[in-house]
Design an enzyme around this catalytic site. Structure first.
Site, PDB file in Angstrom:
ATOM      1  N   GLY A 225       0.828  -1.194   0.000  1.00 12.81           N
ATOM      2  CA  GLY A 225       0.000   0.000   0.000  1.00 12.81           C
ATOM      3  C   GLY A 225       0.860   1.241   0.000  1.00 12.81           C
ATOM      4  O   GLY A 225       2.093   1.163   0.010  1.00 12.81           O
ATOM      5  N   HIS A 245      12.780  11.286   6.604  1.00 12.05           N
ATOM      6  CA  HIS A 245      13.789  12.189   6.014  1.00 12.05           C
ATOM      7  C   HIS A 245      13.685  12.276   4.490  1.00 12.05           C
ATOM      8  O   HIS A 245      14.296  13.158   3.880  1.00 12.05           O
ATOM      9  CB  HIS A 245      15.204  11.801   6.457  1.00 12.05           C
ATOM     10  CG  HIS A 245      15.816  10.652   5.717  1.00 12.05           C
ATOM     11  ND1 HIS A 245      17.170  10.408   5.728  1.00 12.05           N
ATOM     12  CD2 HIS A 245      15.278   9.648   4.957  1.00 12.05           C
ATOM     13  CE1 HIS A 245      17.438   9.333   5.001  1.00 12.05           C
ATOM     14  NE2 HIS A 245      16.311   8.862   4.523  1.00 12.05           N
TER      15      HIS A 245
END
Length: 342
Positions: A225, A245
């Site tokens: 997903g 990040h």
């Protein structure tokens, strides 16, 4: 350091790509693997790699001067401990990292002026699409990326389980878990724990064999997903390593809010990242931050930035647990008022 040595030091920094691209070439032609059986002459290596003997000799001579390969006899080379790391099957192999850094990422870095001037991703400018879309369309590059991440983050997995106590969690979800190395490492350390590996469908497909090889497939559910749409429910703790990040604040908040939506009120959020320290001391995350700017469009963050990001998403940063590597486990829980408002 005296002032007279400063120009030489700066010279080495300015020309650093000479060495990195030479390493890339050695990795591309798989020189270390060819030498795994023992010393070979340049002519033998050139025949095996379909390269020019004289050009190959010049490459290997240069790398030998850096401690990568050694010229044992005239025009005959063998492996050094550093060169061993350029073998694909070596523990902690760096071959895939050399290939990734020397190919698309090297080209993207040539557009650093564009990124600094605009704040936009150099990778998108060069390749016409975001890196993860590009990898989805190029399975061969995606495999190199997976292997490079294992080489880069390999030490982190053991350091994480040594530094952070996962034993309280019955079910741990690794969101954006890539090839499954981290969740597999944690599950092996905690035989009673169940795991969920959540990532894009094509990534999960690539991870399946790795999870099976670690012997934890019976305790690790693989779910495909997009974490921009929703994440898998059913875990006590939600872990992300080097995911936040990759993204700017807006997209990071989307991911965090999707986790907040399914995480139990007494659950834990575990974000594994480099936390940028104050001051001017060397820290790898400060250069990695430039990679995030140029390639995926994300950023490395300070403790204050993580605290604010979490708060906006409905979490409260509770502690930062350092590890033996540069990454830390940034732990958070749901804010009480946010949990009550669900």
């Amino acid at each position: 350091m005296d002032d007279a040595s400063l120009p030489n030091q700066l010279d080495r920094m300015i020309t650093g790509y000479w060495a990195s691209q030479a390493i890339y070439a050695a990795a591309k032609f798989d020189i270390a693997e060819h030498l795994s059986g023992g010393p070979m002459s340049v002519d033998e290596l050139a025949a095996a790699t379909s390269t020019n003997p004289d050009a190959l000799y010049r490459l290997l001579r240069a790398l030998a001067s850096l401690g990568i390969f050694v010229e044992e006899a005239p025009r005959t080379f063998s492996l050094t401990p550093m060169a061993e790391l350029l073998r694909s099957d070596a523990p902690g192999s760096k071959r895939a990292l050399a290939l990734m850094a020397g190919d698309e990422q090297y080209v993207a870095w040539s557009e650093i002026e564009y990124s600094i001037r605009t704040g936009k991703k150099a990778f998108d400018k060069v390749f016409g699409k975001p890196i993860f879309d590009y990898l989805g369309e190029h399975p061969d590059k995606a495999r190199v990326f997976d292997a490079a991440m294992t080489g880069v983050h390999g030490r982190e997995s053991d350091a994480l389980v040594a530094a952070y106590d996962f034993s309280a969690f019955g079910v741990l979800a690794d969101i954006g878990g890539g090839n499954g190395t981290l969740i597999s490492t944690v599950l092996k350390q905690h035989p009673a724990m169940q795991g969920i590996l959540f990532d894009l469908p094509h990534v999960v497909d690539r991870a399946r064999a790795n999870v099976e090889a670690h012997g934890v497939a019976d305790r690790c559910e693989l779910v495909g997903g997009s974490f921009f749409e929703a994440v898998a429910p059913g875990a006590n703790a939600y872990m992300m390593r080097h995911i936040i990040h990759d993204w700017d604040d807006e997209k990071s908040l989307t991911i965090l809010r999707n986790i907040h939506r399914v995480m139990p009120d007494d659950g834990k959020l575990l974000v594994v990242e480099s936390v940028i320290p104050p001051g001017n001391d060397p820290f790898g995350g400060k250069l990695l931050d430039l990679v995030m700017l140029l390639i995926p469009g994300g950023k490395e963050r300070t403790e204050a930035e993580y605290r604010e990001l979490f708060s906006t998403a409905g979490f409260e940063l509770t502690r930062i647990v350092p590890t033996a590597t540069e990454v830390s486990v940034i732990e958070a829980v749901k804010k009480l008022n946010a949990a009550r408002m669900r």
